[in-house]
Scaffold this motif. Structure first.
Motif, PDB file in Angstrom:
ATOM      1  N   ALA A 668      -4.028  -5.861  -0.628  1.00 19.88           N
ATOM      2  CA  ALA A 668      -4.289  -4.121  -0.300  1.00 19.88           C
ATOM      3  C   ALA A 668      -5.533  -3.767  -0.524  1.00 19.88           C
ATOM      4  CB  ALA A 668      -2.446  -3.436  -1.098  1.00 19.88           C
ATOM      5  N   TYR A 669      -5.740  -4.149  -2.309  1.00 23.65           N
ATOM      6  CA  TYR A 669      -6.991  -3.797  -2.269  1.00 23.65           C
ATOM      7  C   TYR A 669      -8.595  -3.782  -1.553  1.00 23.65           C
ATOM      8  CZ  TYR A 669     -10.874  -2.054  -6.113  1.00 23.65           C
ATOM      9  OH  TYR A 669     -11.841  -1.693  -6.657  1.00 23.65           O
ATOM     10  N   VAL A 670      -8.388  -5.290  -1.353  1.00 24.03           N
ATOM     11  CA  VAL A 670      -9.640  -5.348  -0.504  1.00 24.03           C
ATOM     12  C   VAL A 670      -9.726  -4.323   0.366  1.00 24.03           C
ATOM     13  CG1 VAL A 670     -10.554  -7.590   0.067  1.00 24.03           C
ATOM     14  CG2 VAL A 670     -10.224  -7.799  -2.030  1.00 24.03           C
ATOM     15  N   ALA A 671      -8.844  -4.870   1.920  1.00 27.43           N
ATOM     16  CA  ALA A 671      -8.193  -4.329   2.958  1.00 27.43           C
ATOM     17  C   ALA A 671      -8.979  -2.600   2.685  1.00 27.43           C
ATOM     18  CB  ALA A 671      -6.693  -4.644   3.148  1.00 27.43           C
ATOM     19  N   ALA A 672      -8.197  -2.296   1.596  1.00 29.53           N
ATOM     20  CA  ALA A 672      -8.644  -0.453   1.712  1.00 29.53           C
ATOM     21  C   ALA A 672      -9.626  -0.584   1.198  1.00 29.53           C
ATOM     22  CB  ALA A 672      -7.336  -0.419   0.614  1.00 29.53           C
ATOM     23  N   MET A 673     -10.305  -1.088   0.299  1.00 30.75           N
ATOM     24  CA  MET A 673     -11.292  -0.815   0.565  1.00 30.75           C
ATOM     25  C   MET A 673     -12.687  -1.230   1.090  1.00 30.75           C
ATOM     26  SD  MET A 673     -11.731   0.776  -3.153  1.00 30.75           S
ATOM     27  CE  MET A 673     -13.149   0.419  -3.271  1.00 30.75           C
ATOM     28  N   SER A 674     -11.786  -1.881   2.141  1.00 25.74           N
ATOM     29  CA  SER A 674     -12.730  -2.119   3.405  1.00 25.74           C
ATOM     30  C   SER A 674     -12.448  -0.599   4.492  1.00 25.74           C
ATOM     31  CB  SER A 674     -12.601  -3.438   3.678  1.00 25.74           C
ATOM     32  OG  SER A 674     -12.494  -4.789   2.851  1.00 25.74           O
ATOM     33  N   GLY A 675     -11.698  -0.150   4.237  1.00 28.60           N
ATOM     34  CA  GLY A 675     -11.553   0.948   4.896  1.00 28.60           C
ATOM     35  C   GLY A 675     -10.738   1.102   6.242  1.00 28.60           C
ATOM     36  N   VAL A 676      -9.125  -0.018   5.984  1.00 28.49           N
ATOM     37  CA  VAL A 676      -8.535  -0.147   6.490  1.00 28.49           C
ATOM     38  C   VAL A 676      -7.690   0.287   6.119  1.00 28.49           C
ATOM     39  CG1 VAL A 676      -9.944  -2.073   8.062  1.00 28.49           C
ATOM     40  CG2 VAL A 676      -8.294  -2.566   6.189  1.00 28.49           C
ATOM     41  N   GLN A 677      -6.764   0.439   6.947  1.00 32.59           N
ATOM     42  CA  GLN A 677      -5.000   1.215   6.536  1.00 32.59           C
ATOM     43  C   GLN A 677      -4.166  -0.411   6.360  1.00 32.59           C
ATOM     44  OE1 GLN A 677      -3.416   3.961   9.358  1.00 32.59           O
ATOM     45  NE2 GLN A 677      -4.437   5.661   7.591  1.00 32.59           N
ATOM     46  N   VAL A 678      -3.215   0.060   4.747  1.00 29.52           N
ATOM     47  CA  VAL A 678      -2.505  -1.285   4.813  1.00 29.52           C
ATOM     48  C   VAL A 678      -0.530  -0.505   4.682  1.00 29.52           C
ATOM     49  CG1 VAL A 678      -2.350  -3.067   2.799  1.00 29.52           C
ATOM     50  CG2 VAL A 678      -4.035  -2.259   3.361  1.00 29.52           C
ATOM     51  N   ALA A 679      -0.295  -1.600   5.057  1.00 26.59           N
ATOM     52  CA  ALA A 679       0.911  -0.814   5.419  1.00 26.59           C
ATOM     53  C   ALA A 679       1.724  -1.571   4.894  1.00 26.59           C
ATOM     54  CB  ALA A 679       1.697  -1.043   6.606  1.00 26.59           C
ATOM     55  N   VAL A 680       2.915  -1.482   3.525  1.00 26.26           N
ATOM     56  CA  VAL A 680       3.676  -2.608   2.719  1.00 26.26           C
ATOM     57  C   VAL A 680       4.757  -2.447   3.157  1.00 26.26           C
ATOM     58  CG1 VAL A 680       4.723  -2.986   0.524  1.00 26.26           C
ATOM     59  CG2 VAL A 680       1.976  -2.510   0.946  1.00 26.26           C
ATOM     60  N   VAL A 681       5.569  -3.078   3.404  1.00 28.70           N
ATOM     61  CA  VAL A 681       6.677  -3.694   4.209  1.00 28.70           C
ATOM     62  C   VAL A 681       8.090  -3.866   3.181  1.00 28.70           C
ATOM     63  CG1 VAL A 681       9.066  -3.705   6.104  1.00 28.70           C
ATOM     64  CG2 VAL A 681       6.564  -3.363   6.624  1.00 28.70           C
ATOM     65  N   VAL A 682       9.145  -3.745   3.260  1.00 34.36           N
ATOM     66  CA  VAL A 682      10.027  -4.116   2.343  1.00 34.36           C
ATOM     67  C   VAL A 682      11.760  -4.157   2.770  1.00 34.36           C
ATOM     68  CG1 VAL A 682       8.628  -3.472  -0.142  1.00 34.36           C
ATOM     69  CG2 VAL A 682      10.785  -2.229   0.741  1.00 34.36           C
ATOM     70  N   PRO A 683      12.868  -3.898   1.592  1.00 29.88           N
ATOM     71  CA  PRO A 683      13.816  -4.413   2.806  1.00 29.88           C
ATOM     72  C   PRO A 683      14.802  -3.265   2.020  1.00 29.88           C
ATOM     73  CG  PRO A 683      14.336  -6.244   1.140  1.00 29.88           C
ATOM     74  CD  PRO A 683      12.103  -5.775   1.659  1.00 29.88           C
ATOM     75  N   THR A 684      14.572  -2.664   1.070  1.00 33.37           N
ATOM     76  CA  THR A 684      15.296  -1.270   0.516  1.00 33.37           C
ATOM     77  C   THR A 684      14.513  -0.101   0.080  1.00 33.37           C
ATOM     78  OG1 THR A 684      15.580  -2.622  -2.165  1.00 33.37           O
ATOM     79  CG2 THR A 684      17.090  -2.819  -0.370  1.00 33.37           C
ATOM     80  N   THR A 685      15.296   1.002  -0.205  1.00 29.40           N
ATOM     81  CA  THR A 685      14.616   2.361  -0.516  1.00 29.40           C
ATOM     82  C   THR A 685      14.192   1.840  -1.758  1.00 29.40           C
ATOM     83  OG1 THR A 685      16.359   3.173   0.422  1.00 29.40           O
ATOM     84  CG2 THR A 685      15.354   4.372  -0.983  1.00 29.40           C
ATOM     85  N   LEU A 686      14.779   1.342  -2.519  1.00 30.89           N
ATOM     86  CA  LEU A 686      15.003   1.391  -4.433  1.00 30.89           C
ATOM     87  C   LEU A 686      13.663   0.217  -4.361  1.00 30.89           C
ATOM     88  CD1 LEU A 686      15.965   1.314  -7.195  1.00 30.89           C
ATOM     89  CD2 LEU A 686      17.246  -1.005  -6.629  1.00 30.89           C
ATOM     90  N   LEU A 687      13.309  -0.823  -3.821  1.00 29.27           N
ATOM     91  CA  LEU A 687      13.054  -1.692  -3.889  1.00 29.27           C
ATOM     92  C   LEU A 687      11.090  -1.232  -3.117  1.00 29.27           C
ATOM     93  CD1 LEU A 687      12.065  -4.482  -4.907  1.00 29.27           C
ATOM     94  CD2 LEU A 687      12.067  -5.358  -1.916  1.00 29.27           C
ATOM     95  N   ALA A 688      11.118   0.112  -2.426  1.00 28.50           N
ATOM     96  CA  ALA A 688      10.359   0.616  -1.822  1.00 28.50           C
ATOM     97  C   ALA A 688       9.724   1.446  -2.774  1.00 28.50           C
ATOM     98  CB  ALA A 688      10.240   1.526  -0.730  1.00 28.50           C
ATOM     99  N   ARG A 689      10.493   2.614  -3.350  1.00 23.28           N
ATOM    100  CA  ARG A 689       9.745   3.371  -4.299  1.00 23.28           C
ATOM    101  C   ARG A 689       9.125   2.105  -5.976  1.00 23.28           C
ATOM    102  NH1 ARG A 689      16.008   6.243  -4.936  1.00 23.28           N
ATOM    103  NH2 ARG A 689      15.657   7.574  -3.428  1.00 23.28           N
TER     104      ARG A 689
END
Length: 704
Positions: A668-689
Motif C-alpha cells: 500500500a505504501y509503494v502504491a500510495a507514494m506512486s500516486g494511486v489510491q489504495v482500497a483495503v477490504v475486510v470482512p467485518t467492522t471490527l477488523l476494519a477498525r
C-alpha cells in the motif's frame, strides 16, 4: 586495541561477583579469562541461564575472540521423567562435547578454551569418563578391519542400520562398502574394504550419495549416552530389579534392553547402565566456573521442576497399584507402569550443585557499587536513542552521528551491530543518506581494529543493546531504530501429518499413504520376529485390520472430518489407488488451465508502480519485528509485481500472527507514494477498525 584489563586471577580473588559486564562485554571478559587460565593448563566453564543465552554468548565470543575454542554442552530437549528420548542431534552434541573435554586433557598444546553449558545441563549427571574414553574407534587407510567387528561396534554404540545413510547415527553395509554418518560430523564417510583392508575412505553428500574427495582416516564416537553391550545390559537388568523389585511380565523397557534394542525414552534410566555416574564438573575438573546473573535462581526452579515431575510419576504409580490398570493411568503403550528413578540418581541435589559452584564468579551486567574490593569489568550500557525517536521531528541519525563522533574522540572504536545481512545493508543506506559515510564492514573483531580513526565498523552481531567500554563502543540496530522483536525461524510441516500417537483418539479416521481411509482402533503390542512392537491398529472396510508400527506413524495423516457417512476403503482394494489416479489427472487438467491463464496475463500491460529506494527503506525501518524468511520473500515478490508492467495476480496466505498485514502495508505504501489510491477490504467492522489503526500508526509522518 586493548582487551578488558581485569585478569582471571584478579576476578577470582575479587569475590563471587564481577560487575560491569553487559551482554557483549561479558564475552570479551570471559575470553580474556580463558587466555589467562590457558597458561596454567586450565579451562573456563560458564553456566548460562538457558539455551538462548548460551547461543548468544557463543556468537559473541566467536566474533570478539575467534582464537578461543568453545565447546557447548546442551541439555536434553525433553522434560524430566518423560516417555520420549531426547533428540538424536542433541545427544550427539552432548557426546561430542564430552569427548572433546577428554581430548583437551590429553592435548599437549593448551589453547584458550571455554566450556559453555546451561543450568539444566549442569544439574544432570552424565556418563562416566572411563566408559566414554574407551568407546572410541578409528581406522586409517591400509589398516585391517573386520566387517563383523565394525557392525558389532556400531550397533552397541547406538548406530542404526539402514539401506541408505542420510542422518547422523546411521550406517549401511553393502558387501565390502560401509557407509557411516558419525555423530558430530558434517558429512558421512564411505569405507571401501578390499578383504579386511581399508582401501579408501571418502566423505560423501548424504543427499546425492556422491563422494567428495578422500580422507586418510576416520573416527567414531557413540551416538547414545549408554551402550547396549552384554556387560551394560546385564548391569541394567540387575539395577532395574534391585531398584523396582520383581519385573512384571511384558515390561517393554526391560524386555527391549534385555534383547539389546533401543526403546523410546530409555535415556531416563541412564544411571542403570553404569556402576557410577559422573558430573560435567568431573570432565572439567579444576576449571574456573562463572555464572549468568540469574543462574542460581534458574537452578532452584529446575530442581523444583524435577521434584514435581518425580512426585507426579510416583503418585500415578501408587494410584495404578491401588486401583488397577485402567485407561488414563500412567502406563506405557503395552500397559506397564512407569518406574521413575529417584532424582538423586540422575540429577544433582541443591547441596551438590552449591558445593561444586562454591567458588564460581557471577557475571553481572550492571555497574559496580562504590565499595572497595569490588571487581569491575569496565562495561556499561550504551546509548539508547528512544528519547530522540519519541520527538515528532526527532533526527535520530543526526543524534547518532554526533554521538559516534564523540565516542571516537575519546579514543574508542565504534561498532554498529545489526541482526542480519539485509538489516545491515538497510542501515548502511540510511546512515549514508544522513551523511555517515565512513562505515566499514567487519566480519570479525580483528577487522574493527584495522578501521581508521575517522571510520566506524558495522557487523552482524545479534545484541539487543549496545555497551561502552574503555576501548570500544557498540551501538545496536535496536538502540537506533527501536524495539525489534526477533522470531526464531522454524521448519513447519503440514498439520495433517501425524507425529505423535497421543494426538489420536480411538475412532478417529486416518488416511494411509498406500491403503486409504481407515479407522484408528487403538494401540496394540505385537511380537514379530521375536521383537515386540507397539502398533497402531487401523480397521478398513469389511473389518480387515492393518497394524502400523509407531515408528512409521508418518505414513498416516488425519482425515479432515467425520460426518458419520465417510466410507472406509477396502484393504488391498483398487478403490483408493483409482481415486488417487483420478485426482492426479484432475490436477493435471487444472494445471494446464492455470498455465494458459498465466500465459495470457503475460501478454497484457499493467501500470508500473515504484518508489524511491531510500524513502521506502526509511518506512521499512519502522517495522518493529525481525521479518521471517517467508515474509521477506512474500514482500519482495509483491513489490516486484508492482514494479513490473504486468497485472498482479498473487494470493498471500499465512497463519494468524505471521505478518500478512505488513506485506499489505508495504504494498500500500509503494502504491500510495506512486500516486494511486489504495482500497483495503475486510470482512467485518471490527477488523476494519483494527486495520485502520494499524495503517494510521505506520503511515504517521509519511504524508499519506
Amino acid at each position: 586495541m586493548q582487551e578488558p584489563k581485569t585478569s582471571a586471577p584478579e576476578i577470582i580473588a575479587g569475590g563471587r561477583a564481577l560487575f560491569g559486564a553487559p551482554e557483549g562485554q561479558d564475552a570479551r571478559i570471559l575470553a580474556g579469562m580463558a587466555r589467562d587460565l590457558s597458561r596454567d593448563r586450565k579451562i573456563l566453564t560458564h553456566i548460562a541461564m538457558n539455551d538462548i543465552r548460551a547461543a548468544a554468548l557463543r556468537e559473541s565470543i566467536s566474533f570478539f575472540a575467534p582464537d578461543v575454542e568453545v565447546v557447548y554442552f546442551p541439555a536434553w530437549d525433553c522434560l524430566p521423567y518423560d516417555r520420549v528420548s531426547p533428540n538424536a542431534e542433541i545427544v550427539g552434541a552432548r557426546v561430542a562435547a564430552l569427548s572433546r573435554l577428554i581430548e583437551w586433557k590429553a592435548d599437549e598444546k593448551y589453547l584458550p578454551r571455554i566450556l559453555i553449558t546451561t543450568v539444566s545441563a549442569a544439574t544432570q549427571r552424565v556418563m562416566p569418563q572411563n566408559a566414554l574414553s574407551s568407546s572410541g574407534f578409528s581406522a586409517r587407510v591400509g589398516q585391517r578391519v573386520k566387517v563383523p567387528f565394525i557392525q558389532e561396534y556400531l550397533t552397541a554404540n547406538g548406530y542404526t542400520r539402514t539401506d541408505t545413510v542420510r542422518e547422523q547415527g546411521e550406517f549401511a553395509v553393502r558387501g565390502g562398502i560401509i557407509d557411516i554418518f558419525p555423530t558430530g560430523e558434517e558429512l558421512p564417510v564411505r569405507i571401501d574394504l578390499f578383504g579386511d583392508e581399508v582401501e579408501s575412505i571418502k566423505p560423501f553428500d548424504p543427499a546425492t550419495q556422491r563422494t567428495e574427495g578422500k580422507s586418510d582416516s576416520f573416527s567414531l564416537r557413540p551416538v547414545a549416552e549408554f551402550f547396549l553391550d552384554t556387560e551394560s545390559i546385564e548391569r541394567f537388568r540387575t539395577g532395574y530389579r534391585e531398584t523396582f523389585g520383581a519385573v512384571q511380565a511384558g515390561d517393554p523397557l526391560y524386555e527391549a534392553v534385555s534383547e539389546g534394542r533401543r526403546y523410546n525414552g530409555m535415556d531416563h534410566w541412564l544411571p542403570l547402565f553404569y556402576e557410577k555416574m559422573d558430573t560435567l564438573f568431573d570432565y572439567a575438573d579444576g576449571a574456573t566456573v562463572t555464572l549468568d546473573q540469574h543462574a542460581m535462581q534458574s537452578k532452584d526452579e529446575r530442581l523444583a521442576q524435577i521434584k514435581d515431575f518425580y512426585e507426579a510419576r510416583k503418585t500415578l504409580e501408587q494410584s495404578l497399584r491401588a486401583k488397577g490398570k485402567k485407561k488414563g493411568s500412567d502406563v506405557s503403550l503395552s500397559g506397564t507402569s512407569y518406574h521413575a528413578l529417584p532424582p538423586a540418581k540422575l540429577y544433582l541435589s541443591a547441596d551438590e550443585f552449591s558445593a561444586l559452584t562454591a567458588q564460581a564468579v557471577q557475571i553481572l551486567p550492571f555497574g559496580a557499587p562504590e565499595t572497595e574490593g569490588v571487581r569491575d569489568g569496565g562495561g556499561r550500557k550504551g546509548r539508547d536513542f528512544a528519547d530522540i525517536r519519541a520527538l515528532p521531528d526527532g533526527d535520530v541519525f543526526g543524534a547518532l552521528r554526533t554521538h559516534m563522533v564523540h565516542l571516537a574522540s575519546e579514543g574508542r572504536k565504534v561498532l554498529i551491530a545489526t541482526y542480519s545481512e539485509g538489516s545491515k545493508e538497510r542501515l548502511k543506506g540510511m546512515m549514508a543518506h544522513a551523511g555517515i559515510l565512513s562505515v566499514k564492514d567487519c566480519e570479525r573483531f580483528d577487522d574493527l581494529k584495522k578501521v581508521g580513526k575517522a571510520e566506524y565498523g558495522i557487523a552482524i552481531l545479534a545484541l539487543e543493546h549496545g555497551f561502552v567500554a574503555n576501548d570500544l563502543a557498540v551501538l545496536t540496530e535496536q538502540d537506533i531504530l527501536g524495539d525489534r522483536l526477533t522470531r526464531r525461524t522454524r521448519k513447519r510441516k503440514s498439520d495433517n501429518f501425524l507425529t505423535e500417537v497421543s494426538s489420536l483418539n480411538e475412532g478417529d479416521l486416518v488416511v494411509h499413504l498406500d491403503h486409504g481411509i481407515g479407522r484408528f482402533l487403538g494401540l496394540e503390542t505385537l511380537k514379530a520376529g521375536g521383537i515386540l512392537h507397539d502398533c497402531l491398529k487401523i480397521m478398513y472396510d469389511g473389518g480387515d485390520k492393518l497394524f502400523v508400527p509407531v515408528e512409521n506413524i508418518e505414513v498416516l495423516s488425519r482425515f479432515g472430518s467425520d460426518e458419520g457417512t465417510t466410507q472406509l476403503d477396502k484393504l488391498g482394494g483398487a478403490g483408493w489407488q483409482a481415486r488417487k489416479a483420478k485426482v492426479k489427472k484432475d490436477l493435471m487438467i487444472m494445471a494446464e488451465g492455470l498455465l494458459k491463464i498465466a500465459a495470457e496475463r503475460q501478454l497484457k500491460q499493467g501500470e508500473k508502480l515504484a518508489v524511491d529506494h531510500e524513502v521506502y527503506e526509511k518506512f521499512v525501518s519502522r517495522f518493529p519485528y525481525q521479518e521471517t524468511e517467508d515474509q521477506l520473500r512474500s514482500i519482495q515478490d509483491v513489490i516486484s509485481d508492482l514494479g513490473s508492467e504486468r497485472p498482479m495476480d498473487r494470493l498471500v496466505c499465512g497463519d494468524v500472527g505471521f505478518g500478512k498485514t505488513e506485506v499489505a502495508l508495504r504494498a500500500a505504501y509503494v502504491a500510495a507514494m506512486s500516486g494511486v489510491q489504495v482500497a483495503v477490504v475486510v470482512p467485518t467492522t471490527l477488523l476494519a477498525r483494527q486495520h485502520y489503526q494499524n495503517f494510521a500508526n505506520r503511515f504517521a509522518g509519511t504524508g499519506i
